[in-house]
Every structure is written in C-alpha cells, then in structure tokens.
Design a protein around this motif. Structure first.
Motif, PDB file in Angstrom:
ATOM      1  N   GLN A  46      19.919  39.574  37.529  1.00 21.81           N
ATOM      2  CA  GLN A  46      21.178  39.111  36.931  1.00 21.81           C
ATOM      3  C   GLN A  46      20.939  37.949  35.976  1.00 21.81           C
ATOM      4  OE1 GLN A  46      23.909  40.245  40.841  1.00 21.81           O
ATOM      5  NE2 GLN A  46      23.315  38.139  40.501  1.00 21.81           N
ATOM      6  N   ASP A  47      20.110  36.996  36.404  1.00 24.16           N
ATOM      7  CA  ASP A  47      19.846  35.819  35.577  1.00 24.16           C
ATOM      8  C   ASP A  47      19.152  36.189  34.266  1.00 24.16           C
ATOM      9  OD1 ASP A  47      21.010  34.211  37.457  1.00 24.16           O
ATOM     10  OD2 ASP A  47      19.119  33.520  38.341  1.00 24.16           O
ATOM     11  N   ASN A  48      18.417  37.299  34.290  1.00 25.91           N
ATOM     12  CA  ASN A  48      17.710  37.743  33.088  1.00 25.91           C
ATOM     13  C   ASN A  48      18.438  38.873  32.368  1.00 25.91           C
ATOM     14  OD1 ASN A  48      14.844  36.354  32.907  1.00 25.91           O
ATOM     15  ND2 ASN A  48      15.249  36.711  35.083  1.00 25.91           N
ATOM     16  N   ASN A  49      19.702  39.091  32.751  1.00 27.75           N
ATOM     17  CA  ASN A  49      20.556  40.068  32.080  1.00 27.75           C
ATOM     18  C   ASN A  49      19.966  41.479  32.097  1.00 27.75           C
ATOM     19  OD1 ASN A  49      23.076  40.488  30.765  1.00 27.75           O
ATOM     20  ND2 ASN A  49      21.977  40.818  28.843  1.00 27.75           N
ATOM     21  N   ILE A  50      19.401  41.849  33.253  1.00 27.99           N
ATOM     22  CA  ILE A  50      18.847  43.190  33.438  1.00 27.99           C
ATOM     23  C   ILE A  50      19.757  43.957  34.390  1.00 27.99           C
ATOM     24  CG2 ILE A  50      16.883  44.550  34.246  1.00 27.99           C
ATOM     25  CD1 ILE A  50      15.088  42.177  33.581  1.00 27.99           C
ATOM     26  N   PRO A  51      20.463  44.980  33.911  1.00 24.46           N
ATOM     27  CA  PRO A  51      21.333  45.764  34.791  1.00 24.46           C
ATOM     28  C   PRO A  51      20.523  46.482  35.868  1.00 24.46           C
ATOM     29  CG  PRO A  51      21.823  46.170  32.473  1.00 24.46           C
ATOM     30  CD  PRO A  51      20.521  45.432  32.515  1.00 24.46           C
ATOM     31  N   TYR A  52      21.169  46.756  37.001  1.00 24.46           N
ATOM     32  CA  TYR A  52      20.452  47.398  38.104  1.00 24.46           C
ATOM     33  C   TYR A  52      21.431  48.079  39.049  1.00 24.46           C
ATOM     34  CZ  TYR A  52      21.972  43.366  40.852  1.00 24.46           C
ATOM     35  OH  TYR A  52      22.734  42.413  41.482  1.00 24.46           O
ATOM     36  N   ASN A  53      20.873  48.899  39.930  1.00 24.02           N
ATOM     37  CA  ASN A  53      21.630  49.563  40.989  1.00 24.02           C
ATOM     38  C   ASN A  53      20.962  49.280  42.325  1.00 24.02           C
ATOM     39  OD1 ASN A  53      21.279  51.763  38.551  1.00 24.02           O
ATOM     40  ND2 ASN A  53      23.413  51.451  39.129  1.00 24.02           N
ATOM     41  N   VAL A  54      21.771  49.292  43.370  1.00 26.14           N
ATOM     42  CA  VAL A  54      21.275  49.151  44.739  1.00 26.14           C
ATOM     43  C   VAL A  54      21.854  50.285  45.573  1.00 26.14           C
ATOM     44  CG1 VAL A  54      21.290  47.742  46.844  1.00 26.14           C
ATOM     45  CG2 VAL A  54      21.013  46.648  44.612  1.00 26.14           C
ATOM     46  N   LEU A  55      21.017  50.892  46.425  1.00 23.25           N
ATOM     47  CA  LEU A  55      21.466  51.906  47.377  1.00 23.25           C
ATOM     48  C   LEU A  55      21.033  51.472  48.764  1.00 23.25           C
ATOM     49  CD1 LEU A  55      22.648  54.728  48.069  1.00 23.25           C
ATOM     50  CD2 LEU A  55      20.326  55.640  47.753  1.00 23.25           C
ATOM     51  N   ILE A  56      21.982  51.422  49.694  1.00 22.16           N
ATOM     52  CA  ILE A  56      21.716  51.049  51.080  1.00 22.16           C
ATOM     53  C   ILE A  56      21.931  52.285  51.943  1.00 22.16           C
ATOM     54  CG2 ILE A  56      22.386  49.556  52.997  1.00 22.16           C
ATOM     55  CD1 ILE A  56      23.471  47.583  50.908  1.00 22.16           C
ATOM     56  N   SER A  57      20.891  52.714  52.648  1.00 25.72           N
ATOM     57  CA  SER A  57      20.991  53.924  53.452  1.00 25.72           C
ATOM     58  C   SER A  57      20.360  53.713  54.826  1.00 25.72           C
ATOM     59  CB  SER A  57      20.309  55.104  52.728  1.00 25.72           C
ATOM     60  OG  SER A  57      18.909  54.902  52.657  1.00 25.72           O
ATOM     61  N   ASP A  58      20.421  54.760  55.649  1.00 24.05           N
ATOM     62  CA  ASP A  58      19.809  54.751  56.986  1.00 24.05           C
ATOM     63  C   ASP A  58      20.270  53.538  57.790  1.00 24.05           C
ATOM     64  OD1 ASP A  58      18.322  55.673  59.081  1.00 24.05           O
ATOM     65  OD2 ASP A  58      16.409  54.915  58.346  1.00 24.05           O
ATOM     66  N   CYS A  59      21.585  53.323  57.820  1.00 22.47           N
ATOM     67  CA  CYS A  59      22.196  52.222  58.580  1.00 22.47           C
ATOM     68  C   CYS A  59      21.640  50.859  58.171  1.00 22.47           C
ATOM     69  CB  CYS A  59      21.995  52.437  60.082  1.00 22.47           C
ATOM     70  SG  CYS A  59      22.721  53.971  60.717  1.00 22.47           S
ATOM     71  N   GLY A  60      21.280  50.719  56.911  1.00 22.95           N
ATOM     72  CA  GLY A  60      20.775  49.454  56.392  1.00 22.95           C
ATOM     73  C   GLY A  60      19.279  49.273  56.516  1.00 22.95           C
ATOM     74  N   LYS A  61      18.584  50.270  57.033  1.00 24.04           N
ATOM     75  CA  LYS A  61      17.136  50.149  57.235  1.00 24.04           C
ATOM     76  C   LYS A  61      16.330  50.519  55.995  1.00 24.04           C
ATOM     77  CE  LYS A  61      17.533  51.113  62.185  1.00 24.04           C
ATOM     78  NZ  LYS A  61      17.205  52.053  63.272  1.00 24.04           N
ATOM     79  N   ARG A  62      16.965  51.167  55.036  1.00 28.46           N
ATOM     80  CA  ARG A  62      16.307  51.485  53.764  1.00 28.46           C
ATOM     81  C   ARG A  62      17.190  50.962  52.632  1.00 28.46           C
ATOM     82  NH1 ARG A  62      14.561  57.330  52.637  1.00 28.46           N
ATOM     83  NH2 ARG A  62      12.805  56.320  51.587  1.00 28.46           N
ATOM     84  N   ILE A  63      16.609  50.174  51.753  1.00 34.99           N
ATOM     85  CA  ILE A  63      17.340  49.577  50.646  1.00 34.99           C
ATOM     86  C   ILE A  63      16.572  49.827  49.364  1.00 34.99           C
ATOM     87  CG2 ILE A  63      18.392  47.477  49.745  1.00 34.99           C
ATOM     88  CD1 ILE A  63      18.151  46.324  52.608  1.00 34.99           C
ATOM     89  N   TYR A 120      25.660  44.516  56.931  1.00 37.98           N
ATOM     90  CA  TYR A 120      26.370  44.568  58.205  1.00 37.98           C
ATOM     91  C   TYR A 120      27.231  45.819  58.287  1.00 37.98           C
ATOM     92  CZ  TYR A 120      25.292  39.801  59.802  1.00 37.98           C
ATOM     93  OH  TYR A 120      24.672  38.679  60.254  1.00 37.98           O
ATOM     94  N   MET A 121      27.906  46.149  57.199  1.00 33.92           N
ATOM     95  CA  MET A 121      28.768  47.329  57.205  1.00 33.92           C
ATOM     96  C   MET A 121      27.950  48.593  57.417  1.00 33.92           C
ATOM     97  SD  MET A 121      31.641  48.512  54.424  1.00 33.92           S
ATOM     98  CE  MET A 121      32.833  49.771  54.875  1.00 33.92           C
ATOM     99  N   ALA A 122      26.784  48.683  56.750  1.00 33.00           N
ATOM    100  CA  ALA A 122      25.918  49.851  56.923  1.00 33.00           C
ATOM    101  C   ALA A 122      25.451  49.965  58.369  1.00 33.00           C
ATOM    102  CB  ALA A 122      24.722  49.749  55.992  1.00 33.00           C
ATOM    103  N   ALA A 123      25.100  48.834  58.968  1.00 33.71           N
ATOM    104  CA  ALA A 123      24.617  48.840  60.348  1.00 33.71           C
ATOM    105  C   ALA A 123      25.738  49.186  61.324  1.00 33.71           C
ATOM    106  CB  ALA A 123      24.003  47.493  60.700  1.00 33.71           C
ATOM    107  N   GLU A 124      26.914  48.619  61.115  1.00 36.94           N
ATOM    108  CA  GLU A 124      28.001  48.828  62.054  1.00 36.94           C
ATOM    109  C   GLU A 124      28.631  50.206  61.909  1.00 36.94           C
ATOM    110  OE1 GLU A 124      30.795  45.711  62.593  1.00 36.94           O
ATOM    111  OE2 GLU A 124      29.281  44.130  62.533  1.00 36.94           O
ATOM    112  N   ALA A 125      28.478  50.838  60.747  1.00 32.82           N
ATOM    113  CA  ALA A 125      28.942  52.226  60.608  1.00 32.82           C
ATOM    114  C   ALA A 125      28.166  53.121  61.561  1.00 32.82           C
ATOM    115  CB  ALA A 125      28.796  52.698  59.172  1.00 32.82           C
ATOM    116  N   GLY A 126      26.869  52.819  61.753  1.00 34.88           N
ATOM    117  CA  GLY A 126      26.060  53.538  62.734  1.00 34.88           C
ATOM    118  C   GLY A 126      25.930  55.018  62.461  1.00 34.88           C
ATOM    119  N   ASN A 127      25.949  55.410  61.193  1.00 35.36           N
ATOM    120  CA  ASN A 127      25.906  56.823  60.845  1.00 35.36           C
ATOM    121  C   ASN A 127      24.886  57.012  59.726  1.00 35.36           C
ATOM    122  OD1 ASN A 127      26.504  59.406  59.617  1.00 35.36           O
ATOM    123  ND2 ASN A 127      28.474  59.375  60.670  1.00 35.36           N
TER     124      ASN A 127
END
Length: 214
Positions: free
Chosen positions: A189-206, A103-110
């Motif tokens: 998380q349940d399998n104890n595998i670290p990870y990263n997430v990147l949300i871009s393009d107003c939430g349209k690319r994850i 929601y924050m990515a979408a509402e930023a609108g940038n």
C-alpha cells in the motif's frame, strides 16, 4: 432493473492510498435490510450467536452485510465483512482488520468458506474497508498451484512462492502469520502497488498476490 445488474461503485483511480470520501457511496449508506449481524472475535474460542444482542454503536461495530451490488462469483457469494463500519476506514488493510478477517475464517469452521480482499486499483471499487466472503465447494485454481517453500518460521508456518503459475505471489500455510503478511500488505500500500488477498482453509492458508508492475 434486472437482478445481477445493480452496481454501486466509485470512479477507480491509480492511487490505492486515498482518503475516505463521505460524499461518495460507502457502506454507512446501505439499507438496514442488508445488514445481517454484528461480528466479534470469540474470547473463549467458542462460536456463539446472540440473536437479541444490541448493536454496539458507540464502539463502531464490525458488521456482516449482504453483497447486493456485485455479480456473485458463485452460489453463496452474498456477504461482506466491514470492520468498524462507523469509523469510515478507507480500503486499506491494517493489523486489526486483517486479524478480524482471520478470526471470521476460523470461527466459520468450514473449509468451503473463504474471504477475499481487493485493494483499490485491483478490483475494489468502494473506498470503504471491506472483505468479500463466500462459500465455494471447489478450490480456486490458485489453491491447487504448485509452490516452492521459501522459509519456515519458528512456529512451523511455511511461506512459499508459486511455481509455473501466471501470477506471482506468496502463500502462508500452517497457521496465522499476521505480523509478516500484514506488514507485506502495508508495504505494498505504501508503495502504491495494488494487490489481492485470499484467506482459505479456515484461515490456515493465506494468499498474497501483488499486481505486476513495470
């Protein structure tokens, strides 16, 4: 102390599923001057700012705070989204927090605005649920990496994997695939595998990037 050298962190651990520990540093201990505003998803799709709105302490507000303790990766890397700050949630994504970040990515609108998430064991040093937020005028290399479509969902959203890129991962394009991507995060998380997430393009690319394991 020189600017850029202050870091407030906890001892890192191989376990990414750790209970919240109120004796260690957490975001309930930040100064009032570091809090920018309370954030809520819009009910009508319109972005509004209410400068005199009271903080909803009883329902544990989600807040945006200045990131004063880590070295910025670029100009404008100053914010953190902290879902339900008073609930003292550990650094683990769930459906509600993931949706709030979208929601924050979408509402930023940038298109220059991005949110990032690091699990414990993959650069997160504070075990209190938060997302990094920043503006970046150029794309990250991973945003330009070639991909191969794995599947197309009924709503037209595509899930792809990276081709000829140093790290493995998945990218969702075309809209929000909250259930599938959040379930994937929870599975890691349940399998104890670290990870990263990147949300871009107003939430349209994850982007979802699990850490390689032996």
């Amino acid at each position: 102390m020189r600017a850029g050298t202050l870091r407030r962190s906890q001892q890192s651990s191989a376990l990414i599923r750790q209970p919240f520990d109120g004796n260690k540093f957490n975001f309930t201990k930040v100064g009032q001057e570091e809090l920018l505003f309370q954030f809520e998803a819009s009910e009508d799709g319109e972005v509004q700012f209410f400068p005199k709105a009271p903080i909803d302490v009883e329902n544990s507000p989600s807040v945006v705070a200045i990131n004063v303790s880590s070295r910025p990766i670029e100009y404008g890397h100053v914010m953190m989204l902290i879902p339900q700050i008073l609930e003292c949630l550990p650094q683990r994504i769930d459906h509600k927090s993931f949706l709030l970040a979208l929601y924050m990515a979408a509402e930023a609108g940038n298109p220059y605005f991005r949110l990032g998430y690091n699990s414990l064991g993959e650069f997160a040093t504070i075990n209190h649920l938060h997302f990094q937020a920043y503006y970046l005028a150029v794309p990250f290399p991973i945003e330009k990496a070639p991909t191969k479509t794995i599947t197309t969902l009924n709503d037209g959203v595509t899930i792809s994997e990276f081709l000829k890129y140093p790290v493995r991962g998945l990218v969702s394009e075309g809209g929000v695939t909250l259930q599938d991507l959040c379930d994937a995060c929870i599975c890691l998380q349940d399998n104890n595998i670290p990870y990263n997430v990147l949300i871009s393009d107003c939430g349209k690319r994850i982007f979802l990037l699990p850490q390689a394991t032996n």
